[in-house]
Write a protein that holds these residues in place. Sequence first.
Motif, PDB file in Angstrom:
ATOM      1  N   GLU A 117       0.836  -1.196   0.000  1.00  0.00           N
ATOM      2  CA  GLU A 117       0.000   0.000   0.000  1.00  0.00           C
ATOM      3  C   GLU A 117       0.873   1.250   0.000  1.00  0.00           C
ATOM      4  OE1 GLU A 117      -3.403   2.200   2.793  1.00  0.00           O
ATOM      5  OE2 GLU A 117      -2.700   0.167   3.285  1.00  0.00           O
ATOM      6  N   ARG A 154       2.087   7.053  -6.735  1.00  0.00           N
ATOM      7  CA  ARG A 154       1.145   8.102  -7.138  1.00  0.00           C
ATOM      8  C   ARG A 154       1.688   9.482  -6.777  1.00  0.00           C
ATOM      9  NH1 ARG A 154      -2.198  10.900  -4.128  1.00  0.00           N
ATOM     10  NH2 ARG A 154      -2.166   9.425  -2.373  1.00  0.00           N
ATOM     11  N   SER A 166       2.215   1.897  -3.440  1.00  0.00           N
ATOM     12  CA  SER A 166       1.193   2.440  -4.327  1.00  0.00           C
ATOM     13  C   SER A 166       1.009   3.932  -4.077  1.00  0.00           C
ATOM     14  CB  SER A 166      -0.126   1.693  -4.115  1.00  0.00           C
ATOM     15  OG  SER A 166      -1.150   2.249  -4.897  1.00  0.00           O
TER      16      SER A 166
END
Length: 575
Positions: free
Chosen positions: A327, A334, A330
């Motif tokens: 997580e 971004r 990710s």
Amino acid sequence: MKKIIVRRDGEISSRLRNSNLHPVLQRIYAHRNIDDVTQLEKELATLLPYHDLLGIDVAVDYLFRALVEQKHILIVGDYDVDGASSTALMVRVLRAFGAKQIDFLVPNRFKQGYGLSPALFELVLEYKPDLIVTVDNGIASVQAIALANQHHIPVIVTDHHLSGETLPQAAAIVNPNQPNDKFPSKNLAGVGVAFYVLLALRAKLREQNWFADKNIPEPNLAHYLDLVALGTVADIVKLDQNNRILVDRGMQLIKAGKGVLGINALFTVAGRSPFKAKVQDLGFVIGPRLNAAGRLEDMSLGVRCLLTDNFSDAQTMAGQLESLNQERRSIENRMQKEAFGLLNKCGDETSWPMGICLLHRDWHEGVIGIVASRLKDRTSRPVIIFAEVDNGMVKGSARSIPAVHICEVLMSIHEANPGLIARFGGHAMAAGLSLKAENYQKFSEAFDREIRNRLNNEDFCGKLVTDGELSKDDFSVELAKLIEQAGPWGEGFKEPLFDGKFKIVNQYIVGKNHLKLTLSMESKLVDAIAFNINPNEWPNDRCEEMNIVYRLDVNNYKGRENIQLMVEYLEPVVG
């Protein structure tokens, strides 16, 4: 970005020349200010003694009385890997010493912030401790320790961070970086300081016949050095000789499969084997997975993973940490894309600020430090990434380049603009700060201006420092293994990099944007690989020669060992 290759220099001493060391190792060590093989000793017997640590005798007396009277001890840690490993070490060893009432508490970065704070002290009171021991924090906990004193709870501070103008009124402070401390090494991580306190406490217990009287087997503290190695490497402290001894012995435990179950489980979920572990794996494989807990949720999960002696529990918690790390990746990916998008709005590279500040309303507070580090590496400029927090404030995480002491920059801005920065702290290469959101633009301009006053354009060219060229005869499995064994390598004792010009025999993409190469030097062929290359630039069929910066490595494929160059940087030879 084109980089400048700079070769280290350093005269090889007569003592090194007369040693049995490989000539390349002699050169490497001379480049790291080693002039005698005694500076390379890694036996535990050569560790610096604990006696010069200011305050250690008082700290030991408090801990000894707490053991004798079986008082309730609360360990207060921090939410990074050094804090987690320090907490686990202190809890494990005090239990082995016979402590029956011992708990730990780690702050949540989103609720209580860093270390033993007044906000965290409210939770401390719920534990009703008789003694508080901080690890990897506490030297700045002036207010919280004043509160502890009002409640008649003594606090032992064990820390390694620089102190402010005012020291906390703790019962004892053990910190090699506090004023008037005479401990020769100022580079201990928080976990290293905790280890030294435990060494001194064991000596006191032995002197008092504690282990014999209580029928407790005397713990061998060398068996806990896997935790010390983990925190030391992950905290990127300088690997001076003392730290190299601690890390080397800890790595021996891990590679023998004798590390704590949590470390082994983290290797497993990462698809690695602890038996083949390298020092760098602690910083780049284990560290990020533990840190993910502190970045996204609560580091208590990481501490429990390092504390458990149940195989199934270790695997479960390692799996949870792996999920958090995925997580985190990710979110980081971004944020990186968004950060470069904001930066590119300024124009091309020549139009970028010299000191980069970026803010986005949706950025995650726990990941801004990683993104700042990534952008600093890509831009070769000091970077501060900000995230919005509560009460109209923004929190920033700064990462710097070697030419800029980031804390000195923040201090200069603070002195020239009183009240602009609400809080800040850190060290030369990294810092954290908070300011009102309405002050962000003014701060951003002041930061760029201050960086411009300190640097010129040459300072923004990324530099790669190498140990020079190798001859074709040096491309051997034997030398690669000698270099690996000559470590541990890390901060302040960098793993050797070499540079050279090679002819390209073959080049093609493997995996996802990895360039596999067959290179030639004076007719000798050698394999090489460059990870995460720009697919718009490579493979390049028009390029016949390249300059590369690389590490020597051994590739083990189907039981066969071959030399492989791990390419850190490559550029075509022009003309």
